[in-house]
Motif scaffolding. Structure first.
Motif, PDB file in Angstrom:
ATOM      1  N   GLY A   1      55.116  31.877  30.977  1.00  0.00           N
ATOM      2  CA  GLY A   1      55.682  31.474  32.233  1.00  0.00           C
ATOM      3  C   GLY A   1      57.262  31.099  32.076  1.00  0.00           C
ATOM      4  O   GLY A   1      57.727  31.031  30.881  1.00  0.00           O
TER       5      GLY A   1
ATOM      6  N   ASP B   1      48.365  28.132  33.233  1.00  0.00           N
ATOM      7  CA  ASP B   1      49.013  28.890  34.243  1.00  0.00           C
ATOM      8  C   ASP B   1      49.526  27.972  35.525  1.00  0.00           C
ATOM      9  O   ASP B   1      49.235  28.167  36.694  1.00  0.00           O
ATOM     10  CB  ASP B   1      47.897  29.866  34.889  1.00  0.00           C
TER      11      ASP B   1
ATOM     12  N   SER C   1      53.888  30.153  36.673  1.00  0.00           N
ATOM     13  CA  SER C   1      52.706  30.540  35.608  1.00  0.00           C
ATOM     14  C   SER C   1      53.002  29.890  34.063  1.00  0.00           C
ATOM     15  O   SER C   1      52.827  30.741  33.194  1.00  0.00           O
ATOM     16  CB  SER C   1      52.801  31.894  35.567  1.00  0.00           C
TER      17      SER C   1
ATOM     18  N   ASN D   1      51.737  26.433  38.407  1.00  0.00           N
ATOM     19  CA  ASN D   1      52.763  26.639  39.465  1.00  0.00           C
ATOM     20  C   ASN D   1      53.266  25.618  40.084  1.00  0.00           C
ATOM     21  O   ASN D   1      52.216  24.714  40.667  1.00  0.00           O
ATOM     22  CB  ASN D   1      52.314  27.886  40.242  1.00  0.00           C
TER      23      ASN D   1
ATOM     24  N   THR E   1      52.243  28.372  30.978  1.00  0.00           N
ATOM     25  CA  THR E   1      51.221  27.974  30.151  1.00  0.00           C
ATOM     26  C   THR E   1      51.496  27.403  28.758  1.00  0.00           C
ATOM     27  O   THR E   1      52.570  27.962  28.156  1.00  0.00           O
ATOM     28  CB  THR E   1      50.204  29.247  29.823  1.00  0.00           C
TER      29      THR E   1
END
Lengths: 367, 374
Positions: B58, B21, B8, B23, B10
């Motif tokens: 994140g 976001d 996540s 991954n 950012t």
């Protein structure tokens, strides 16, 4: 509409000879690309055609008229640097009309000229849009429209898309070629990128260090390069080169000894004859082969060089398999399904009807 | 020597969300390429992994250890940039020795000699060791810069367009050399580029990034042959894929406008696919090599067209073919097929190699069980 002839052009900057006795004929309606590495004299040549530079020797003939001493403004040639540089606050119409508005041409005439250019360029439907609302290809058309309303005899373009991302550049190449197909104006285009030259040019002019190396259609310079420079510069991946020298065997036949592989390979009779005629037995040579003319086998074969898989490059449409022959890398183009393990022993052979042999000393093709 | 896990992640610069976001799992010993246009967020992602930027949100893991608060040095990554950062007055040898002589490492002299000779051998720069770096060519300098990264045996190699400044020939050579180097070292490579050829030719897996969002992750084969959306389809592959506006009509796609339309017969599988479509408007994506040209009509999806213009690629030509002003597409002509501009020929669409995208969402049509995992 223009035919451009360069006769024995020389241009010096101090001690440097930027363009060295260049002779070139550019036919009406042709898309001609001047191609070479930086410093080869391609931009200087273009600037002399435009009148931004004057040659020290030689003549420039435009449609039969000697324009060698004429200023740029008096030559009716449009020089376009960057195709996507538009005025952002103006509409496409405003951008195209700009050269005429600054000359205070009558409104009705401007309107007629802009519409004519827009029709030719197939952009009538976007005339009211601003640059940021336009797709890349349309922006290019607007920029050319701006050059077109001046009714030039020829377009001169100097690396107009060189600074763009790879993907955008590809789109621009197609758009420019399409545009040239539609308007058929004589175009001289300068680039160091052989992909641009090959994909757009009717005629490609390869230059190096101020000297013309070869003039031909993309197919001619790809399949029949006159020297090592052209062979190396054209093609992606480029041509494979292996050091070799011709040897006569007991029966009198000529074979090639490939130095790095320490292997003898047989060559066709016509090439044997050329080597004998030119008395080149034992002379140092370079064997040139295109990656698509190299065959890869995973069994022992005759007339092949033994090696192993060095690395595989998958490119989607096809794969490039890199092999090492001594210190030299040899590339083979294969179908995407060919995926041997790294280190797999293999043999490579060449399509002998497509090989080129260069004299190592002069760099020239002997064929 | 490490896997890298982004969770996540950012990063914002003012109003701009550079990384949105994200991954991403990069496996140990993998050559992972992040591919996207200028401004996509590639370099920012790389800088976040290196520790040169702090994420707004994140987490970043190296081998299950959270490294968010670790400095660049502690993360033990090596960076190679587009612009080589070498010490100009040092020799190549001194440049290579430098990272080993730092206070943290204090490597013994014999060990330094051994490593430098081993690394220079791998990179073919043994003959340059005693030259000053100012006297080297671009390709040689880039090799030294990579060498300086290797001597430290970092956990992860981070490379930001390291080949962009090299000329075309050298770039081709270095592509193969880098891919081979990765195999020989067995290290994790995280590489960013805007050049799809570099991504396809070197990457074990590719992540396609646009506007801070990863659109697809897959092997070169997957992203080329199963692009998830129009963006990926267009970005990967050269010459670029044809995308033709089409309308679903039963077991056919109608392509083009007004009276100048062509009708493509769908395969059985594609008939099922279009059954799930939310709207009748789609794009047919078909790569230039999947349109076969011929002099005679050949099969049910073979269409009469004229050669608009040609583009040489050396070994073969790209034919730009025209059915109407609105319906123009590109096909690769085999080396022996010669056609003149203006000539009428036939183009055969190999439908089972084609892709169908929803015109609105631009997503690939998939049967629900077949949805590709990101």
């Amino acid at each position: 509409m223009a035919e451009i002839v360069l006769k024995n052009i020389v241009k010096r900057f101090g001690d440097l000879i930027a363009v060295n006795h260049l002779n070139l004929e550019i036919k009406d309606k042709d898309f001609v690309v001047l191609l070479g590495p930086s410093g080869c004299g391609k931009t200087t040549t273009l600037r002399m055609i435009s009148g931004l530079e004057f040659p020290d020797e030689g003549k420039i003939i435009l449609d039969g008229e000697d324009v060698t001493k004429k200023r740029a403004a008096d030559r009716d040639i449009a020089f376009v640097f960057q195709l996507y540089a538009l005025y952002p606050h103006m509409t496409a119409y405003g951008n195209i009309a700009f050269p005429l508005t600054t000359q205070r041409v009558k409104k009705s005439i401007i309107d007629r000229e802009v519409n004519k250019a827009a029709e030719l360029l197939k952009i009538k439907h976007i005339l009211n849009k601003k640059p940021k609302e336009l797709a890349g290809g349309d922006m290019q058309r607007v920029a050319l429209g701006r050059a077109l309303v001046r009714r030039p005899k020829a377009f001169l373009l100097d690396e107009p898309i060189g600074t763009l991302d790879a993907k955008f550049r590809e789109e621009m190449r197609t758009e420019l070629k399409k545009l040239h197909t539609d308007i058929e104006a004589t175009t001289v285009y300068v680039t160091h990128d052989q992909v641009e030259a090959m994909s757009m040019g009717d005629i490609v002019v390869v230059m190096d260090k101020g000297v013309l190396q070869q003039v031909g259609t993309p197919s001619e310079i790809y399949h029949n390069p006159k020297n090592l420079f052209v062979a190396n510069f054209i093609g992606s991946p480029g041509m494979n080169f292996l050091k070799c020298f011709p040897v006569k065997d007991e029966s009198g036949a000529v074979e090639l000894k490939v130095v790095e592989a320490d292997t003898m390979i047989k060559i066709p009779e016509n090439i044997q004859k050329i080597i004998l005629d030119k008395k080149m037995i034992d002379a140092e040579m370079v064997l040139g082969t295109r990656p698509e003319d190299v065959a890869l086998e995973f069994k022992e074969c005759q007339n092949y060089i033994k090696t192993e898989i060095y690395i595989i490059e998958t490119l989607g449409t096809y794969n490039i398999i890199d092999l090492k022959i001594g210190e030299e890398i040899l590339r083979v183009r294969t179908l995407p399904s060919v995926m041997p393990d790294i280190g797999t022993p293999c043999c490579v052979g060449f399509d002998m009807s497509r090989i080129i042999l260069f004299d190592k000393k002069t760099g020239k093709s002997i064929l | 020597m490490a896997d890298v896990n982004l969770v996540s992640l950012t990063k914002k610069f003012g109003d701009i969300i550079a990384v949105n976001d994200m991954n991403l799992e990069i496996k140990d010993k993998e050559f992972f390429v992040l591919l996207g246009p200028t401004g996509a967020g590639k370099t920012t992602t790389l800088r976040l992994v290196a520790g040169l930027e702090k994420p707004d949100n994140g987490e970043i893991f190296f081998d299950n250890t959270k490294v968010n608060d670790f400095s660049v040095a502690v993360r033990d990554v090596a960076l190679v940039f587009q612009y080589y950062t070498l010490y100009p007055h040092y020799t190549v040898r001194q440049n290579l020795e430098f990272p080993l002589k730092s206070n943290i490492r204090k490597t013994p002299k014999e060990e330094i000699n051994r490593i430098v000779s081993e690394v220079s051998k791998i990179l073919h720069i043994e003959h340059l060791l005693d030259r000053k770096t100012v006297n080297l060519s671009g390709g040689e300098m880039q090799r030294v810069a990579i060498g300086r990264a290797i001597v430290r045996r970092p956990r992860v190699f981070l490379m930001d367009e390291p080949l962009s400044n090299l000329d075309a020939k050298l770039r081709e050579e270095m592509r193969a050399e880098l891919a081979r180097l990765h195999l020989d070292l067995g290290s994790t490579f995280f590489y960013v580029t805007h050049d799809q050829i570099e991504a396809m030719s070197m990457g074990d897996r590719i992540g396609i990034l646009n506007e801070g969002i990863i659109l697809q992750i897959g092997t070169p084969d997957e992203v080329y042959n199963k692009p998830r959306n129009v963006f990926v389809a267009k970005f990967v592959g050269s010459p670029v894929i044809n995308l033709l506006e089409a309308e679903i009509a039963g077991e056919k796609l109608v392509i083009g406008r007004k009276d100048r339309t062509i009708e493509c017969n769908l395969t059985d599988f594609q008939c099922k696919l279009v059954g799930t479509a939310k709207s009748k408007d789609v794009f047919l994506g078909i790569r230039p090599e999947d349109i076969i040209v011929s002099r005679e009509k050949s099969g049910i999806n073979s269409f009469k067209c004229s050669v608009y213009f040609k583009q040489s690629m050396g070994v073969e030509d790209i034919l730009n073919l025209k059915i109407s002003d609105e319906l123009i597409f590109r096909a690769i002509a085999p080396p022996k097929f010669k056609a003149d501009v203006g000539e009428t020929i036939y183009a055969n669409f190999i439908m089972d190699r084609s892709h169908i995208f929803d015109a609105q969402t631009e997503e690939r049509l998939e049967l629900s069980t077949q949805k590709l995992k990101l």
